[in-house]
Design a protein around this motif. Sequence first.
Motif, PDB file in Angstrom:
ATOM      1  N   ALA A 443       0.874  -1.189   0.000  1.00 10.40           N
ATOM      2  CA  ALA A 443       0.000   0.000   0.000  1.00 10.40           C
ATOM      3  C   ALA A 443       0.899   1.223   0.000  1.00 10.40           C
ATOM      4  N   SER A 444       0.510   2.243  -0.802  1.00 14.76           N
ATOM      5  CA  SER A 444       1.252   3.513  -0.882  1.00 14.76           C
ATOM      6  C   SER A 444       2.729   3.283  -1.202  1.00 14.76           C
ATOM      7  N   GLY A 445       3.031   2.292  -2.031  1.00 13.59           N
ATOM      8  CA  GLY A 445       4.397   2.019  -2.438  1.00 13.59           C
ATOM      9  C   GLY A 445       5.211   1.219  -1.439  1.00 13.59           C
ATOM     10  N   VAL A 446       4.649   0.927  -0.249  1.00 11.96           N
ATOM     11  CA  VAL A 446       5.347   0.149   0.770  1.00 11.96           C
ATOM     12  C   VAL A 446       5.019  -1.339   0.570  1.00 11.96           C
ATOM     13  N   ILE A 447       6.046  -2.162   0.614  1.00 12.25           N
ATOM     14  CA  ILE A 447       5.862  -3.611   0.490  1.00 12.25           C
ATOM     15  C   ILE A 447       6.273  -4.257   1.811  1.00 12.25           C
ATOM     16  N   ALA A 448       5.390  -5.114   2.347  1.00 13.35           N
ATOM     17  CA  ALA A 448       5.682  -5.824   3.588  1.00 13.35           C
ATOM     18  C   ALA A 448       5.580  -7.324   3.330  1.00 13.35           C
ATOM     19  N   ALA A 449       6.701  -8.029   3.493  1.00 10.61           N
ATOM     20  CA  ALA A 449       6.708  -9.494   3.401  1.00 10.61           C
ATOM     21  C   ALA A 449       6.437 -10.041   4.805  1.00 10.61           C
ATOM     22  N   VAL A 450       5.271 -10.671   4.979  1.00 13.02           N
ATOM     23  CA  VAL A 450       4.811 -11.098   6.305  1.00 13.02           C
ATOM     24  C   VAL A 450       4.747 -12.621   6.356  1.00 13.02           C
ATOM     25  N   THR A 451       5.319 -13.193   7.398  1.00 15.63           N
ATOM     26  CA  THR A 451       5.169 -14.625   7.663  1.00 15.63           C
ATOM     27  C   THR A 451       4.634 -14.792   9.082  1.00 15.63           C
ATOM     28  N   ILE A 452       3.630 -15.661   9.217  1.00 12.98           N
ATOM     29  CA  ILE A 452       3.045 -15.995  10.519  1.00 12.98           C
ATOM     30  C   ILE A 452       3.030 -17.517  10.622  1.00 12.98           C
ATOM     31  N   SER A 453       3.665 -18.038  11.646  1.00  8.23           N
ATOM     32  CA  SER A 453       3.741 -19.488  11.780  1.00  8.23           C
ATOM     33  C   SER A 453       3.583 -19.884  13.251  1.00  8.23           C
ATOM     34  N   PRO A 454       3.009 -21.050  13.532  1.00  9.95           N
ATOM     35  CA  PRO A 454       2.639 -22.090  12.559  1.00  9.95           C
ATOM     36  C   PRO A 454       1.319 -21.843  11.846  1.00  9.95           C
ATOM     37  N   GLY A 455       0.597 -20.788  12.183  1.00  5.79           N
ATOM     38  CA  GLY A 455      -0.676 -20.529  11.518  1.00  5.79           C
ATOM     39  C   GLY A 455      -1.811 -21.348  12.105  1.00  5.79           C
ATOM     40  N   SER A 456      -1.842 -21.449  13.426  1.00  3.46           N
ATOM     41  CA  SER A 456      -2.875 -22.241  14.100  1.00  3.46           C
ATOM     42  C   SER A 456      -3.383 -21.477  15.312  1.00  3.46           C
ATOM     43  N   VAL A 457      -4.460 -21.971  15.892  1.00  5.54           N
ATOM     44  CA  VAL A 457      -5.002 -21.349  17.105  1.00  5.54           C
ATOM     45  C   VAL A 457      -3.959 -21.417  18.208  1.00  5.54           C
ATOM     46  N   GLY A 458      -3.771 -20.302  18.913  1.00  2.00           N
ATOM     47  CA  GLY A 458      -2.766 -20.234  19.960  1.00  2.00           C
ATOM     48  C   GLY A 458      -1.665 -19.253  19.611  1.00  2.00           C
ATOM     49  N   SER A 459      -0.501 -19.481  20.188  1.00  5.76           N
ATOM     50  CA  SER A 459       0.624 -18.565  19.997  1.00  5.76           C
ATOM     51  C   SER A 459       1.281 -18.789  18.638  1.00  5.76           C
ATOM     52  N   ASN A 460       1.609 -17.715  17.939  1.00  3.34           N
ATOM     53  CA  ASN A 460       2.261 -17.753  16.640  1.00  3.34           C
ATOM     54  C   ASN A 460       3.393 -16.729  16.608  1.00  3.34           C
ATOM     55  N   GLU A 461       4.346 -16.980  15.738  1.00  2.00           N
ATOM     56  CA  GLU A 461       5.448 -16.046  15.560  1.00  2.00           C
ATOM     57  C   GLU A 461       5.248 -15.273  14.262  1.00  2.00           C
ATOM     58  N   ALA A 502      17.595  -4.002  10.127  1.00  2.00           N
ATOM     59  CA  ALA A 502      17.093  -2.943   9.260  1.00  2.00           C
ATOM     60  C   ALA A 502      15.789  -3.381   8.595  1.00  2.00           C
ATOM     61  N   ASN A 503      14.696  -2.697   8.962  1.00  2.00           N
ATOM     62  CA  ASN A 503      13.375  -2.958   8.380  1.00  2.00           C
ATOM     63  C   ASN A 503      12.880  -4.396   8.615  1.00  2.00           C
ATOM     64  N   HIS A 504      13.381  -5.058   9.629  1.00  2.00           N
ATOM     65  CA  HIS A 504      12.944  -6.416   9.976  1.00  2.00           C
ATOM     66  C   HIS A 504      12.387  -6.388  11.400  1.00  2.00           C
ATOM     67  N   TYR A 505      11.112  -6.757  11.536  1.00  2.00           N
ATOM     68  CA  TYR A 505      10.448  -6.761  12.838  1.00  2.00           C
ATOM     69  C   TYR A 505       9.882  -8.155  13.111  1.00  2.00           C
ATOM     70  N   SER A 506       9.864  -8.523  14.369  1.00  2.00           N
ATOM     71  CA  SER A 506       9.291  -9.819  14.755  1.00  2.00           C
ATOM     72  C   SER A 506       8.502  -9.652  16.050  1.00  2.00           C
ATOM     73  N   GLY A 507       7.695 -10.660  16.345  1.00  2.00           N
ATOM     74  CA  GLY A 507       6.910 -10.626  17.570  1.00  2.00           C
ATOM     75  C   GLY A 507       6.088 -11.887  17.720  1.00  2.00           C
ATOM     76  N   THR A 508       5.287 -11.914  18.755  1.00  2.00           N
ATOM     77  CA  THR A 508       4.401 -13.044  19.022  1.00  2.00           C
ATOM     78  C   THR A 508       2.963 -12.579  18.904  1.00  2.00           C
ATOM     79  N   ILE A 509       2.168 -13.347  18.190  1.00  2.00           N
ATOM     80  CA  ILE A 509       0.773 -12.999  17.963  1.00  2.00           C
ATOM     81  C   ILE A 509      -0.079 -14.200  18.381  1.00  2.00           C
TER      82      ILE A 509
END
Length: 540
Positions: A443-461, A502-509
């Motif tokens: 969006a607006s020229g910004v590109i975000a490559a997003v990975t969420i794993s394992p992709g299941s109910v509960g805690s994900n990275e 640089a421009n790399h962020y991580s967290g728990t979701i």
Amino acid sequence: MSRRVRRALIAVLLALVALLAIPAGTVSAHAVLETSTPSANSVNETSPPQLVLDFDEDVEAALASIHVFDGDRTRFEPGAPAPGGDDTVVVASLPALEDGLYAVVWRVTSADGHVVEGAFSFQVGTASTGDGDDLIADVSRGSGGDSTLKWTYGIARFLALAGAIVLIGVGLWSVQGTPALGTVPRVRRTMWVGAVSLFVGSAGAFGLFGAQAQGGTVADAFSPSVWADIAGTDTGQALLVRVVLAIVLGAMLARWSANRHTWWQGVAGSAALLTLVTFSKSGHPNSLSPRLLWITVDVLHLVAITAWLGGLVALFVAGKEWVSEPEAVRTVDRYSMTALIAVPVIVATGVAQTLKLAGGLDDVTVTTWGRLLLAKVMLVIAMIAIGGVSRWLLQHDGAGSIRRTLVVEAVIGLLVVGLAAGMVAQPPRPSVSALPFNQSITASGVIAAVTISPGSVGSNEIHILITPPGGSIRPVTNVTARVSLPSAGVPNSPVTLKPEGANHYSGTITFPDSGDWRLELIVDVTETDSALLKATVTIP
């Protein structure tokens, strides 16, 4: 035994073999991998020091097998798998990994004796390195072991369970009557058939369990080194104890006519009860909590089944001549009363286990375990109805009138045992596969490559790699994230992110429920310019 009855029993046995040969398919897992470090599809700035696999139930770390492959499909071995903080965790050390794509192929044995397999990929370094799914498909090919093990192991389980019910159940009733049922030669021979079936099935299950746990072949079931590997596991110990108990019961049976004193009855009774306990220790109850409670419930279930079906087999084998004797009326009437008590116990303990294992009845028809359960319930209902007819005939026409109903009940009982043996190999709950999220949003020229794993109910990275407008390498000012589930009325919840580079962020979701979650990223490109990026993350 008439030719018609023999043909019916042969047909039932062939049906059982076909039933037990049904492959478990893609829903063969019992323990489920909840999280891993590194997580599936994750992007790691540096090489992780170790692999950590965390399951939803206890597993046998000593039997775990872990292989790691690089992007060139070259395999190398991590450190020896070992238990983690508790029995649900397996850890293995990793050497220093170069930047690139990697796949982990693992196999563990759950506490209920079932083999669980899986694979996932992860990346070291932030550069694009290829498709993880393609790598997993290539390196996992042929890693499932010998498919023949599934149905041979099923046959061994059936032989052991049927043998235990015949030997112990018929033995329980063989001291009844005048003369005692145990003095009838056909009854004694039936008990010996049960003893041999129990020993052969238990010994076969012990070896085949080891071969399956190591992903080998049927030939590995005869390997002493395989026996040594599984002898220290819960399931291996239960199966080995059952083999020893089968020998003890066989020795007690050999002394049947020579000695039936109090010590003999005590030893035989204790060995019989412990034999039934080994079935619970090597099955689903061993993975439930509290373990002692559910093993006790399952043992009560088995004791009631053994008393019910064992008496049925004893009366059936004794023949019309013995059943028609005036003295047999008391034994037949005692069996009828025992069945009236055993059936409610079987139903109550069966319902309790079903609710615990399946988590309710909503998905009972989705799994092979649930469908086998329904078939078993239908057959048990049929047996109860036929038993009612038998009791009516007994009260009105005498013991000799129930011979035909005994034949029908015996055939149905054999099918029930086969279904019970087949259910042990099936997962009670449907297997819900994770659905890792790996997508580039813009969006607006910004590109975000997003990975969420394992992709299941509960805690994900979650990992986010930002490319500013025009492909600039200038670091963005800040990135924040939030998620919501509009279909369930769940409002926006913030996701805590930390910069990894640089421009790399991580967290728990955390996703508390399944559904189509809305992910929103607010990227502050500069102090004054921001972009809002949106995506839908499907959690099965």
